[in-house]
Motif scaffolding. Structure first.
Motif, PDB file in Angstrom:
ATOM      1  N   TYR A 144       0.818  -1.143  -0.048  1.00  0.00           N
ATOM      2  CA  TYR A 144       0.240  -0.001  -0.120  1.00  0.00           C
ATOM      3  C   TYR A 144       0.887   1.354   0.040  1.00  0.00           C
ATOM      4  N   LYS A 145       0.674   2.246  -0.780  1.00  0.00           N
ATOM      5  CA  LYS A 145       1.172   3.548  -0.923  1.00  0.00           C
ATOM      6  C   LYS A 145       0.109   4.377  -1.110  1.00  0.00           C
ATOM      7  N   SER A 146       0.220   5.608  -0.091  1.00  0.00           N
ATOM      8  CA  SER A 146      -0.685   6.575   0.012  1.00  0.00           C
ATOM      9  C   SER A 146      -0.576   7.569  -1.072  1.00  0.00           C
ATOM     10  N   TYR A 147      -1.364   8.654  -1.427  1.00  0.00           N
ATOM     11  CA  TYR A 147      -1.140   9.399  -2.652  1.00  0.00           C
ATOM     12  C   TYR A 147       0.106  10.263  -2.571  1.00  0.00           C
ATOM     13  N   GLU A 148       0.536  10.509  -1.045  1.00  0.00           N
ATOM     14  CA  GLU A 148       1.845  11.473  -0.994  1.00  0.00           C
ATOM     15  C   GLU A 148       2.935  10.665  -1.094  1.00  0.00           C
ATOM     16  N   GLU A 149       2.974   9.171  -0.838  1.00  0.00           N
ATOM     17  CA  GLU A 149       4.128   8.523  -1.021  1.00  0.00           C
ATOM     18  C   GLU A 149       4.475   8.384  -2.338  1.00  0.00           C
ATOM     19  N   LEU A 150       3.168   8.034  -3.228  1.00  0.00           N
ATOM     20  CA  LEU A 150       3.376   7.672  -4.543  1.00  0.00           C
ATOM     21  C   LEU A 150       3.788   9.117  -5.305  1.00  0.00           C
ATOM     22  N   LYS A 151       3.443  10.225  -5.036  1.00  0.00           N
ATOM     23  CA  LYS A 151       3.932  11.439  -5.555  1.00  0.00           C
ATOM     24  C   LYS A 151       5.261  11.594  -5.196  1.00  0.00           C
ATOM     25  N   SER A 152       5.768  11.197  -4.056  1.00  0.00           N
ATOM     26  CA  SER A 152       7.064  11.333  -3.688  1.00  0.00           C
ATOM     27  C   SER A 152       7.936  10.457  -4.565  1.00  0.00           C
ATOM     28  N   THR A 153       7.719   9.367  -4.586  1.00  0.00           N
ATOM     29  CA  THR A 153       8.463   8.246  -5.364  1.00  0.00           C
ATOM     30  C   THR A 153       8.294   8.389  -6.567  1.00  0.00           C
ATOM     31  N   ASN A 154       7.246   8.565  -7.381  1.00  0.00           N
ATOM     32  CA  ASN A 154       6.958   8.662  -8.747  1.00  0.00           C
ATOM     33  C   ASN A 154       6.995   9.839  -9.464  1.00  0.00           C
ATOM     34  N   GLY A 155       6.821  10.926  -8.858  1.00  0.00           N
ATOM     35  CA  GLY A 155       7.139  12.205  -9.283  1.00  0.00           C
ATOM     36  C   GLY A 155       5.525  12.660  -9.776  1.00  0.00           C
ATOM     37  N   THR A 156       5.414  13.903 -10.117  1.00  0.00           N
ATOM     38  CA  THR A 156       4.150  14.632 -10.682  1.00  0.00           C
ATOM     39  C   THR A 156       3.856  14.081 -11.963  1.00  0.00           C
ATOM     40  N   GLN A 157       4.796  13.800 -12.961  1.00  0.00           N
ATOM     41  CA  GLN A 157       4.390  13.500 -14.229  1.00  0.00           C
ATOM     42  C   GLN A 157       3.550  11.867 -13.964  1.00  0.00           C
ATOM     43  N   TRP A 158       4.258  11.076 -13.256  1.00  0.00           N
ATOM     44  CA  TRP A 158       3.715   9.721 -13.098  1.00  0.00           C
ATOM     45  C   TRP A 158       2.205   9.703 -12.744  1.00  0.00           C
ATOM     46  N   MET A 159       2.047  10.698 -11.526  1.00  0.00           N
ATOM     47  CA  MET A 159       0.634  11.044 -11.132  1.00  0.00           C
ATOM     48  C   MET A 159      -0.304  11.499 -11.856  1.00  0.00           C
ATOM     49  N   GLU A 160       0.144  12.448 -12.931  1.00  0.00           N
ATOM     50  CA  GLU A 160      -0.786  13.016 -13.814  1.00  0.00           C
ATOM     51  C   GLU A 160      -0.810  11.948 -14.846  1.00  0.00           C
ATOM     52  N   GLU A 161      -0.040  11.038 -15.338  1.00  0.00           N
ATOM     53  CA  GLU A 161      -0.391  10.092 -16.372  1.00  0.00           C
ATOM     54  C   GLU A 161      -0.876   8.764 -15.898  1.00  0.00           C
ATOM     55  N   TYR A 162      -0.507   8.322 -14.843  1.00  0.00           N
ATOM     56  CA  TYR A 162      -0.959   6.979 -14.602  1.00  0.00           C
ATOM     57  C   TYR A 162      -1.808   6.813 -13.016  1.00  0.00           C
ATOM     58  N   TYR A 163      -1.875   7.826 -12.233  1.00  0.00           N
ATOM     59  CA  TYR A 163      -2.967   7.666 -11.148  1.00  0.00           C
ATOM     60  C   TYR A 163      -4.207   7.777 -11.554  1.00  0.00           C
TER      61      TYR A 163
END
Length: 349
Positions: A144-163
């Motif tokens: 499990y990864k929280s939204y904040e953890e995902l953003k910190s680990t994967n970056g803004t571009q990943w969050m915009e493209e894949y989340y």
């Protein structure tokens, strides 16, 4: 009277020309016929694919209730958090499967993850967490990864493209779980099979009617489909003696001391004899940190070489197998029904 040489030359010319002309005409007819046949086959293939795309899609969204909240033990923070189960699943799906996978594979994974939670919720005695249904540790429950953890680990571009894709897979299967005889199953899953999944009783000793060995032909595309572990004979013997102090083996006749006795239906090593000990493939996988228990052993010079196929325990749904099926046009519920024998999809909320 005409010159006989001229007549003879004419006859020779005709004898040569006529077969050539006939042969050419026949070849063109054959070529045209062959081209027409190829076009026919191509059209039929496209028609079949179109019919596959136009097949009736089953909607399992039959209930529309508010999603329940669950208690989750955050092992990193050491606290229990209350959260919406669907929000929790965003973090699980992000951690358990690549967001680059086909949306149908992601939906299948989302339902398997949701079913895991419902199964734990209905069997609190086996959850292993006081005052919590599940935890965030993949070694015990699910990644499990929280939204904040995902953003910190994967970056803004990943969050915009894949989340948004992750959310789509969860949202479009809201409330859906896998059931066997109307009860939520234990939806085991893993990364990569070796071409066939395993029977649950051959790996975990417990038999589940829906966790049966099935062919899994698409796993070859996984980057972990095959792997190799090379260890010196000295280290091999030392590791074995650390785990089994009474084992009797030595480097002089190591090849004769190691013998795979039999395999499970899915291909993993069931029993293996090492020296005076009879062990399981799971034992060996654990000792030498192999990707799976499906391995071959070879001895070369002063080394022991494990050639391994697959990644994970091999029971239930293969994630790379699901991805391959999705790419071939299978829908999420077809994937789940295939890997979990005799099951159905049920909408809870």
């Amino acid at each position: 009277m005409k010159n006989p040489l001229v007549i003879l030359a004419g006859l020779v010319f005709l004898c040569i020309s006529i077969p050539v002309i006939l042969s050419t005409a026949f070849y063109k007819d054959s070529e045209i016929s062959s081209i027409n046949e190829d076009i026919k086959i191509d059209v039929e293939t496209k028609k079949d694919k179109q019919e596959q795309k136009e097949k009736e899609v089953i909607s399992y969204e039959t209930v529309d209730k508010e999603a329940p909240k669950i208690k989750v033990y955050n092992h990193n923070k050491g606290i229990i958090e209350s959260m919406d189960i669907e929000t929790y699943l965003y973090g699980v799906l992000s951690g358990e499967m690549s967001a680059k996978f086909n949306i149908e594979a992601l939906k299948a994974q989302a339902i398997a993850a949701r079913t895991f939670v419902i199964n734990k919720k209905e069997n609190t005695a086996s959850s292993g967490h006081k005052n919590a249904v599940v935890c965030t540790n993949y070694k015990h429950c699910q990644e499990y990864k929280s939204y904040e953890e995902l953003k910190s680990t994967n970056g803004t571009q990943w969050m915009e493209e894949y989340y948004p894709k992750i959310k789509k897979a969860v949202d479009e299967t809201k409330g859906q779980i896998i059931v066997y005889e109307d009860k939520p199953i234990l939806p085991l899953y893993f990364s990569t099979s070796s071409g066939k999944t395993e029977n649950s009783e051959e790996v975990f000793s417990t038999q589940y009617p829906y966790l049966k060995s099935v062919d899994s032909p698409y796993d070859g595309q996984s980057p972990k489909y095959t792997s190799k572990v090379v260890i010196s004979k000295f280290d091999f013997i030392n590791n074995m003696k650390k785990s089994y102090p009474n084992i009797s083996i030595n480097s002089n006749n190591l090849k004769d001391d190691v013998k795979i006795l039999n395999r499970n239906e899915g291909g993993s090593v069931d029993k293996i004899k090492i020296g005076n000990k009879e062990l399981t493939g799971v034992n060996i996988r654990s000792i030498f940190t192999l990707n799976s228990a499906n391995f071959e052993i070879e001895f070369k010079d002063d080394n022991v070489i494990f050639n391994v196929k697959g990644y994970g325990h091999g029971v239930g749904m293969s994630q790379w197998g699901a991805e391959g099926m999705a790419e071939e046009g299978f829908l999420y519920y077809e994937i789940l029904r295939y890997y979990y024998t005799g099951t159905e999809i049920k909408d809870l909320y």
